[in-house]
Design a protein around this motif. Structure first.
Motif, PDB file in Angstrom:
ATOM      1  N   MET A   3      37.866  31.133  21.226  1.00 47.48           N
ATOM      2  CA  MET A   3      38.834  30.175  20.717  1.00 47.48           C
ATOM      3  C   MET A   3      40.232  30.641  21.105  1.00 47.48           C
ATOM      4  SD  MET A   3      39.303  28.978  16.772  1.00 47.48           S
ATOM      5  CE  MET A   3      39.879  27.365  16.464  1.00 47.48           C
ATOM      6  N   LYS A   4      41.040  29.696  21.610  1.00 45.86           N
ATOM      7  CA  LYS A   4      42.426  29.967  21.958  1.00 45.86           C
ATOM      8  C   LYS A   4      43.337  29.101  21.093  1.00 45.86           C
ATOM      9  CE  LYS A   4      42.633  28.956  26.223  1.00 45.86           C
ATOM     10  NZ  LYS A   4      43.037  28.761  27.611  1.00 45.86           N
ATOM     11  N   CYS A   5      44.506  29.625  20.803  1.00 43.87           N
ATOM     12  CA  CYS A   5      45.504  28.875  20.043  1.00 43.87           C
ATOM     13  C   CYS A   5      46.018  27.715  20.886  1.00 43.87           C
ATOM     14  CB  CYS A   5      46.648  29.801  19.657  1.00 43.87           C
ATOM     15  SG  CYS A   5      48.011  28.949  18.825  1.00 43.87           S
ATOM     16  N   PRO A   6      46.062  26.489  20.334  1.00 44.73           N
ATOM     17  CA  PRO A   6      46.591  25.355  21.097  1.00 44.73           C
ATOM     18  C   PRO A   6      48.104  25.420  21.297  1.00 44.73           C
ATOM     19  CG  PRO A   6      46.080  24.669  18.869  1.00 44.73           C
ATOM     20  CD  PRO A   6      45.580  26.091  19.016  1.00 44.73           C
ATOM     21  N   ASN A   7      48.771  26.304  20.563  1.00 44.35           N
ATOM     22  CA  ASN A   7      50.224  26.427  20.670  1.00 44.35           C
ATOM     23  C   ASN A   7      50.636  27.477  21.703  1.00 44.35           C
ATOM     24  OD1 ASN A   7      52.971  25.910  19.789  1.00 44.35           O
ATOM     25  ND2 ASN A   7      52.866  27.897  18.790  1.00 44.35           N
ATOM     26  N   CYS A   8      50.090  28.695  21.604  1.00 45.91           N
ATOM     27  CA  CYS A   8      50.546  29.781  22.475  1.00 45.91           C
ATOM     28  C   CYS A   8      49.451  30.314  23.404  1.00 45.91           C
ATOM     29  CB  CYS A   8      51.106  30.919  21.637  1.00 45.91           C
ATOM     30  SG  CYS A   8      49.863  31.825  20.679  1.00 45.91           S
ATOM     31  N   ASN A   9      48.251  29.763  23.317  1.00 48.22           N
ATOM     32  CA  ASN A   9      47.101  30.161  24.127  1.00 48.22           C
ATOM     33  C   ASN A   9      46.607  31.576  23.861  1.00 48.22           C
ATOM     34  OD1 ASN A   9      46.665  27.709  25.514  1.00 48.22           O
ATOM     35  ND2 ASN A   9      48.363  28.189  26.867  1.00 48.22           N
ATOM     36  N   SER A  10      47.049  32.180  22.768  1.00 43.03           N
ATOM     37  CA  SER A  10      46.581  33.515  22.396  1.00 43.03           C
ATOM     38  C   SER A  10      45.123  33.448  21.955  1.00 43.03           C
ATOM     39  CB  SER A  10      47.431  34.057  21.245  1.00 43.03           C
ATOM     40  OG  SER A  10      46.878  35.250  20.734  1.00 43.03           O
ATOM     41  N   LYS A  11      44.388  34.503  22.250  1.00 41.62           N
ATOM     42  CA  LYS A  11      43.011  34.609  21.776  1.00 41.62           C
ATOM     43  C   LYS A  11      42.937  35.464  20.513  1.00 41.62           C
ATOM     44  CE  LYS A  11      40.700  33.842  26.138  1.00 41.62           C
ATOM     45  NZ  LYS A  11      39.667  34.310  27.062  1.00 41.62           N
ATOM     46  N   ASP A  12      44.098  35.875  20.004  1.00 40.23           N
ATOM     47  CA  ASP A  12      44.163  36.711  18.803  1.00 40.23           C
ATOM     48  C   ASP A  12      44.140  35.818  17.563  1.00 40.23           C
ATOM     49  OD1 ASP A  12      44.326  38.951  17.253  1.00 40.23           O
ATOM     50  OD2 ASP A  12      46.442  39.345  17.663  1.00 40.23           O
ATOM     51  N   ILE A  13      42.977  35.210  17.320  1.00 42.99           N
ATOM     52  CA  ILE A  13      42.783  34.275  16.215  1.00 42.99           C
ATOM     53  C   ILE A  13      41.911  34.941  15.159  1.00 42.99           C
ATOM     54  CG2 ILE A  13      41.840  32.012  15.555  1.00 42.99           C
ATOM     55  CD1 ILE A  13      44.164  31.705  17.444  1.00 42.99           C
ATOM     56  N   GLY A  14      42.361  34.894  13.923  1.00 38.17           N
ATOM     57  CA  GLY A  14      41.584  35.446  12.823  1.00 38.17           C
ATOM     58  C   GLY A  14      41.075  34.347  11.917  1.00 38.17           C
ATOM     59  N   LYS A  15      39.908  34.573  11.342  1.00 40.20           N
ATOM     60  CA  LYS A  15      39.331  33.607  10.409  1.00 40.20           C
ATOM     61  C   LYS A  15      39.794  33.952   9.004  1.00 40.20           C
ATOM     62  CE  LYS A  15      35.059  31.263   9.370  1.00 40.20           C
ATOM     63  NZ  LYS A  15      33.665  31.057   9.759  1.00 40.20           N
ATOM     64  N   ILE A  16      40.401  32.974   8.313  1.00 37.51           N
ATOM     65  CA  ILE A  16      40.916  33.229   6.965  1.00 37.51           C
ATOM     66  C   ILE A  16      40.193  32.413   5.905  1.00 37.51           C
ATOM     67  CG2 ILE A  16      43.177  33.992   7.738  1.00 37.51           C
ATOM     68  CD1 ILE A  16      44.263  31.220   7.065  1.00 37.51           C
ATOM     69  N   GLY A  17      39.295  31.557   6.321  1.00 35.21           N
ATOM     70  CA  GLY A  17      38.510  30.729   5.409  1.00 35.21           C
ATOM     71  C   GLY A  17      37.350  30.132   6.166  1.00 35.21           C
ATOM     72  N   SER A  18      36.524  29.360   5.467  1.00 36.28           N
ATOM     73  CA  SER A  18      35.338  28.811   6.117  1.00 36.28           C
ATOM     74  C   SER A  18      35.676  27.877   7.275  1.00 36.28           C
ATOM     75  CB  SER A  18      34.457  28.089   5.105  1.00 36.28           C
ATOM     76  OG  SER A  18      35.157  27.021   4.510  1.00 36.28           O
ATOM     77  N   GLN A  22      39.205  27.704   8.297  1.00 37.50           N
ATOM     78  CA  GLN A  22      40.621  27.989   8.523  1.00 37.50           C
ATOM     79  C   GLN A  22      40.777  29.232   9.391  1.00 37.50           C
ATOM     80  OE1 GLN A  22      41.413  28.178   4.258  1.00 37.50           O
ATOM     81  NE2 GLN A  22      42.964  26.600   4.585  1.00 37.50           N
ATOM     82  N   PHE A  23      41.752  29.145  10.312  1.00 41.93           N
ATOM     83  CA  PHE A  23      42.013  30.229  11.246  1.00 41.93           C
ATOM     84  C   PHE A  23      43.510  30.480  11.304  1.00 41.93           C
ATOM     85  CE2 PHE A  23      38.213  27.981  12.377  1.00 41.93           C
ATOM     86  CZ  PHE A  23      37.290  28.998  12.604  1.00 41.93           C
ATOM     87  N   TYR A  24      43.886  31.689  11.712  1.00 36.70           N
ATOM     88  CA  TYR A  24      45.289  32.074  11.792  1.00 36.70           C
ATOM     89  C   TYR A  24      45.558  32.701  13.153  1.00 36.70           C
ATOM     90  CZ  TYR A  24      49.774  34.082  10.421  1.00 36.70           C
ATOM     91  OH  TYR A  24      51.106  34.398  10.340  1.00 36.70           O
ATOM     92  N   CYS A  25      46.615  32.260  13.814  1.00 30.81           N
ATOM     93  CA  CYS A  25      46.996  32.827  15.098  1.00 30.81           C
ATOM     94  C   CYS A  25      48.016  33.934  14.865  1.00 30.81           C
ATOM     95  CB  CYS A  25      47.592  31.756  16.012  1.00 30.81           C
ATOM     96  SG  CYS A  25      48.160  32.455  17.581  1.00 30.81           S
ATOM     97  N   TRP A  26      47.674  35.136  15.290  1.00 31.16           N
ATOM     98  CA  TRP A  26      48.579  36.277  15.161  1.00 31.16           C
ATOM     99  C   TRP A  26      49.612  36.290  16.276  1.00 31.16           C
ATOM    100  CZ3 TRP A  26      48.926  38.910  10.838  1.00 31.16           C
ATOM    101  CH2 TRP A  26      47.849  38.875   9.960  1.00 31.16           C
ATOM    102  N   GLY A  27      49.463  35.420  17.272  1.00 26.92           N
ATOM    103  CA  GLY A  27      50.422  35.347  18.362  1.00 26.92           C
ATOM    104  C   GLY A  27      51.651  34.540  17.999  1.00 26.92           C
ATOM    105  N   CYS A  28      51.448  33.399  17.322  1.00 29.67           N
ATOM    106  CA  CYS A  28      52.588  32.541  16.972  1.00 29.67           C
ATOM    107  C   CYS A  28      52.628  32.199  15.485  1.00 29.67           C
ATOM    108  CB  CYS A  28      52.578  31.269  17.816  1.00 29.67           C
ATOM    109  SG  CYS A  28      51.148  30.205  17.541  1.00 29.67           S
ATOM    110  N   PHE A  29      51.718  32.800  14.711  1.00 29.12           N
ATOM    111  CA  PHE A  29      51.755  32.699  13.250  1.00 29.12           C
ATOM    112  C   PHE A  29      51.578  31.282  12.723  1.00 29.12           C
ATOM    113  CE2 PHE A  29      54.752  36.035  14.695  1.00 29.12           C
ATOM    114  CZ  PHE A  29      53.935  37.126  14.435  1.00 29.12           C
ATOM    115  N   ILE A  30      50.645  30.539  13.304  1.00 29.78           N
ATOM    116  CA  ILE A  30      50.317  29.220  12.781  1.00 29.78           C
ATOM    117  C   ILE A  30      48.900  29.241  12.221  1.00 29.78           C
ATOM    118  CG2 ILE A  30      51.888  27.978  14.326  1.00 29.78           C
ATOM    119  CD1 ILE A  30      49.415  27.120  15.939  1.00 29.78           C
ATOM    120  N   GLU A  31      48.620  28.296  11.365  1.00 27.84           N
ATOM    121  CA  GLU A  31      47.299  28.163  10.770  1.00 27.84           C
ATOM    122  C   GLU A  31      46.606  26.942  11.361  1.00 27.84           C
ATOM    123  OE1 GLU A  31      45.500  27.327   6.376  1.00 27.84           O
ATOM    124  OE2 GLU A  31      47.026  28.887   6.542  1.00 27.84           O
ATOM    125  N   LEU A  32      45.322  27.095  11.647  1.00 27.32           N
ATOM    126  CA  LEU A  32      44.513  26.021  12.211  1.00 27.32           C
ATOM    127  C   LEU A  32      43.409  25.702  11.220  1.00 27.32           C
ATOM    128  CD1 LEU A  32      44.037  27.782  15.647  1.00 27.32           C
ATOM    129  CD2 LEU A  32      45.727  26.031  15.142  1.00 27.32           C
TER     130      LEU A  32
END
Length: 69
Positions: free
Chosen positions: A1-16, A18-28
Motif C-alpha cells: 500500500m502506498k500513500c495517495p498523497n506522498c507515495n510513501s510506503k511507510d503506512i501503519g495500521k491504526i484500526g481495523s 484505518q491507516f496512518y502515513c508516517w511520510g505526510c502524517f495523514i490518515e486513510l
C-alpha cells in the motif's frame, strides 16, 4: 500500500479500516471499496482531504478502492 498523497510506503495500521502515513502524517480510512483521506489537526480532529483527490488518482494506485466523493 502506498500513500495517495506522498507515495510513501511507510503506512501503519491504526484500526481495523484505518491507516496512518508516517511520510505526510495523514490518515486513510478504507470502507469496502471507498477510501477517505484526512489531515490530523493539532487538536486531534480530522479534516477531510477527499476533495483534493479525484477517484481517478486513487484508482490508479488502488484499482480495488474508489474515492468516497
Amino acid at each position: 500500500m502506498k500513500c495517495p498523497n506522498c507515495n510513501s510506503k511507510d503506512i501503519g495500521k491504526i484500526g481495523s479500516h484505518q491507516f496512518y502515513c508516517w511520510g505526510c502524517f495523514i490518515e486513510l480510512t478504507v470502507n469496502g471499496e471507498k477510501m477517505s483521506v484526512y489531515q490530523v489537526e493539532e487538536d486531534g480532529t480530522l479534516s477531510s482531504l477527499d476533495d483534493l483527490f479525484s477517484g481517478e488518482e486513487i484508482a490508479q494506485d488502488y484499482p480495488h478502492i474508489h474515492a468516497s466523493s
